[in-house]
Scaffold this motif. Sequence first.
Motif, PDB file in Angstrom:
ATOM      1  N   PHE A  99      39.817  47.391  13.616  1.00 32.97           N
ATOM      2  CA  PHE A  99      39.514  46.779  14.721  1.00 32.97           C
ATOM      3  C   PHE A  99      38.657  48.221  15.456  1.00 32.97           C
ATOM      4  N   ASP A 100      39.013  49.671  14.527  1.00 35.55           N
ATOM      5  CA  ASP A 100      38.108  50.562  15.709  1.00 35.55           C
ATOM      6  C   ASP A 100      36.921  50.561  15.406  1.00 35.55           C
ATOM      7  N   ARG A 101      36.227  49.629  14.567  1.00 35.98           N
ATOM      8  CA  ARG A 101      34.913  49.763  13.953  1.00 35.98           C
ATOM      9  C   ARG A 101      34.489  48.265  15.194  1.00 35.98           C
ATOM     10  N   ALA A 102      35.067  47.546  15.256  1.00 38.13           N
ATOM     11  CA  ALA A 102      34.784  46.452  15.703  1.00 38.13           C
ATOM     12  C   ALA A 102      34.639  46.549  17.219  1.00 38.13           C
ATOM     13  N   THR A 103      35.710  47.355  17.678  1.00 41.93           N
ATOM     14  CA  THR A 103      35.802  48.143  19.198  1.00 41.93           C
ATOM     15  C   THR A 103      35.045  49.112  19.714  1.00 41.93           C
ATOM     16  N   ALA A 104      34.000  49.331  19.066  1.00 44.58           N
ATOM     17  CA  ALA A 104      33.347  51.332  19.103  1.00 44.58           C
ATOM     18  C   ALA A 104      32.326  50.610  20.063  1.00 44.58           C
ATOM     19  N   VAL A 105      32.245  51.596  21.093  1.00 47.31           N
ATOM     20  CA  VAL A 105      31.747  51.918  21.412  1.00 47.31           C
ATOM     21  C   VAL A 105      29.886  52.769  21.856  1.00 47.31           C
ATOM     22  N   THR A 106      29.056  53.347  22.137  1.00 51.54           N
ATOM     23  CA  THR A 106      28.055  53.848  21.994  1.00 51.54           C
ATOM     24  C   THR A 106      27.997  54.467  23.549  1.00 51.54           C
ATOM     25  N   GLU A 107      27.789  55.020  24.152  1.00 46.41           N
ATOM     26  CA  GLU A 107      27.767  55.812  25.643  1.00 46.41           C
ATOM     27  C   GLU A 107      26.534  56.353  25.507  1.00 46.41           C
ATOM     28  N   THR A 108      25.121  55.745  26.671  1.00 44.59           N
ATOM     29  CA  THR A 108      24.335  55.462  26.882  1.00 44.59           C
ATOM     30  C   THR A 108      23.790  56.738  28.190  1.00 44.59           C
ATOM     31  N   ASP A 109      25.196  56.753  28.982  1.00 47.00           N
ATOM     32  CA  ASP A 109      24.568  57.485  30.580  1.00 47.00           C
ATOM     33  C   ASP A 109      26.141  57.267  30.911  1.00 47.00           C
ATOM     34  N   ARG A 110      25.875  58.810  31.910  1.00 47.88           N
ATOM     35  CA  ARG A 110      27.060  58.868  32.114  1.00 47.88           C
ATOM     36  C   ARG A 110      26.767  59.917  33.453  1.00 47.88           C
ATOM     37  N   THR A 111      27.723  59.742  34.560  1.00 47.56           N
ATOM     38  CA  THR A 111      27.785  60.260  35.951  1.00 47.56           C
ATOM     39  C   THR A 111      28.995  60.967  36.481  1.00 47.56           C
ATOM     40  N   ASP A 112      29.151  61.569  37.561  1.00 46.54           N
ATOM     41  CA  ASP A 112      30.318  62.332  37.694  1.00 46.54           C
ATOM     42  C   ASP A 112      31.239  61.010  38.337  1.00 46.54           C
ATOM     43  N   THR A 113      30.964  60.110  38.252  1.00 44.08           N
ATOM     44  CA  THR A 113      31.598  58.535  39.126  1.00 44.08           C
ATOM     45  C   THR A 113      32.028  57.334  38.329  1.00 44.08           C
ATOM     46  N   GLY A 114      31.406  57.324  36.496  1.00 44.97           N
ATOM     47  CA  GLY A 114      31.195  56.051  35.737  1.00 44.97           C
ATOM     48  C   GLY A 114      30.375  56.716  34.544  1.00 44.97           C
ATOM     49  N   ALA A 154      36.161  46.632  26.383  1.00 38.57           N
ATOM     50  CA  ALA A 154      36.139  47.313  27.458  1.00 38.57           C
ATOM     51  C   ALA A 154      37.263  48.733  27.675  1.00 38.57           C
ATOM     52  N   ALA A 155      38.492  48.594  27.335  1.00 35.21           N
ATOM     53  CA  ALA A 155      39.117  49.234  27.127  1.00 35.21           C
ATOM     54  C   ALA A 155      38.983  50.679  26.793  1.00 35.21           C
ATOM     55  N   ARG A 156      38.059  50.379  25.461  1.00 33.62           N
ATOM     56  CA  ARG A 156      38.259  51.825  24.874  1.00 33.62           C
ATOM     57  C   ARG A 156      36.525  53.000  25.084  1.00 33.62           C
ATOM     58  N   ALA A 157      35.796  52.015  26.298  1.00 32.32           N
ATOM     59  CA  ALA A 157      34.624  52.681  27.079  1.00 32.32           C
ATOM     60  C   ALA A 157      35.373  53.306  28.135  1.00 32.32           C
ATOM     61  N   LEU A 158      36.631  52.336  28.757  1.00 35.08           N
ATOM     62  CA  LEU A 158      37.703  53.549  29.611  1.00 35.08           C
ATOM     63  C   LEU A 158      37.550  54.583  29.165  1.00 35.08           C
ATOM     64  N   ARG A 159      38.517  55.202  27.844  1.00 35.86           N
ATOM     65  CA  ARG A 159      39.008  55.745  27.162  1.00 35.86           C
ATOM     66  C   ARG A 159      38.134  57.009  27.412  1.00 35.86           C
ATOM     67  N   GLU A 160      36.429  56.348  26.490  1.00 37.96           N
ATOM     68  CA  GLU A 160      35.865  57.501  26.961  1.00 37.96           C
ATOM     69  C   GLU A 160      34.563  57.968  28.054  1.00 37.96           C
ATOM     70  N   THR A 161      35.990  57.153  28.844  1.00 40.59           N
ATOM     71  CA  THR A 161      35.114  57.637  30.484  1.00 40.59           C
ATOM     72  C   THR A 161      36.304  58.496  30.670  1.00 40.59           C
ATOM     73  N   VAL A 162      37.697  58.570  30.925  1.00 39.74           N
ATOM     74  CA  VAL A 162      38.518  59.595  30.821  1.00 39.74           C
ATOM     75  C   VAL A 162      39.299  59.567  30.618  1.00 39.74           C
ATOM     76  N   PRO A 163      38.764  60.717  28.940  1.00 42.35           N
ATOM     77  CA  PRO A 163      38.859  60.460  28.110  1.00 42.35           C
ATOM     78  C   PRO A 163      40.961  61.659  27.970  1.00 42.35           C
ATOM     79  N   GLU A 164      40.814  62.423  28.712  1.00 43.85           N
ATOM     80  CA  GLU A 164      42.243  62.958  29.355  1.00 43.85           C
ATOM     81  C   GLU A 164      42.976  62.422  29.596  1.00 43.85           C
ATOM     82  N   LEU A 165      42.870  61.321  29.873  1.00 43.90           N
ATOM     83  CA  LEU A 165      43.672  59.925  30.060  1.00 43.90           C
ATOM     84  C   LEU A 165      43.893  58.789  29.594  1.00 43.90           C
TER      85      LEU A 165
END
Length: 271
Positions: free
Chosen positions: A5-20, A46-57
Amino acid sequence: MTFEFDRATAVTETDRTDTGARFVADLDGGWGVGPALNGGYLMATAARALRETVPELPDPIAFSAYFLSAGTAGKAEIETRIIRRGGTSANVAVDLTQDGAPRITALASYGDLAALPSGVRTTAQPPQLPSVEECLSTRLAPAEMRKVATMMDRSDLRLDPAYAGWAVGAPSGEGVIQGWIRLPDGREPDALSLLWMLDALPPVTFDLGIPGWAPTLELSAHIRAVPAPGWLAIRHATRNVAGGMFEEDCELWDSTGRLVAQSRQLARLPR
């Protein structure tokens, strides 16, 4: 990531700003029915990408997704946006696209499930199920069916025989499918896997004698608690078929008997 499950839902960050942030993912064709990928799988990615966006929550508390077109195996682009960020929760948005085609768009509230108050007041009751051993494993389905519905091999799913007669042409007519579910490789459930499990059963219309793929228009999920390890009881039900559409209500109960996730989706009837 050692679990499927973790492999299949893995995401790789390519860019980050203060808002996303922006991510890419390689969607796995093993989580689909025919060429289309399961909606719960798309939500979990998609939810895993959101977890990476706000990792403290780290946990989705509420997640509402609109399904715009069928996802397919291969590269996907994911863009997240922080709408509001507080100390204990954040409101975030996410879009998942493939080759410029929108697949899902969702709004979500994220928080920390482990930090929520532990008290429970409820009149809800878990489904009355036979034991896991008395239920029917979907691994018994014909190889031809499992080859088309590859997502059947992504879970250990045991169906209550009372609502599995549709498999042999004898649906109960009550609009219910229920049973036991867990990930098959020993991975214990968490908030992200609950999102997928809420959409893991066959369409509840099977029990009404209406087989076939039922495309989801919208699915709203509420994750209520950190699930305990072990099997989860799952129940899908519908009460209203009208206008060529039906609602599908789902509940997930963990091994302690606690209601840990709920959802309602609106889907089109199979054609």
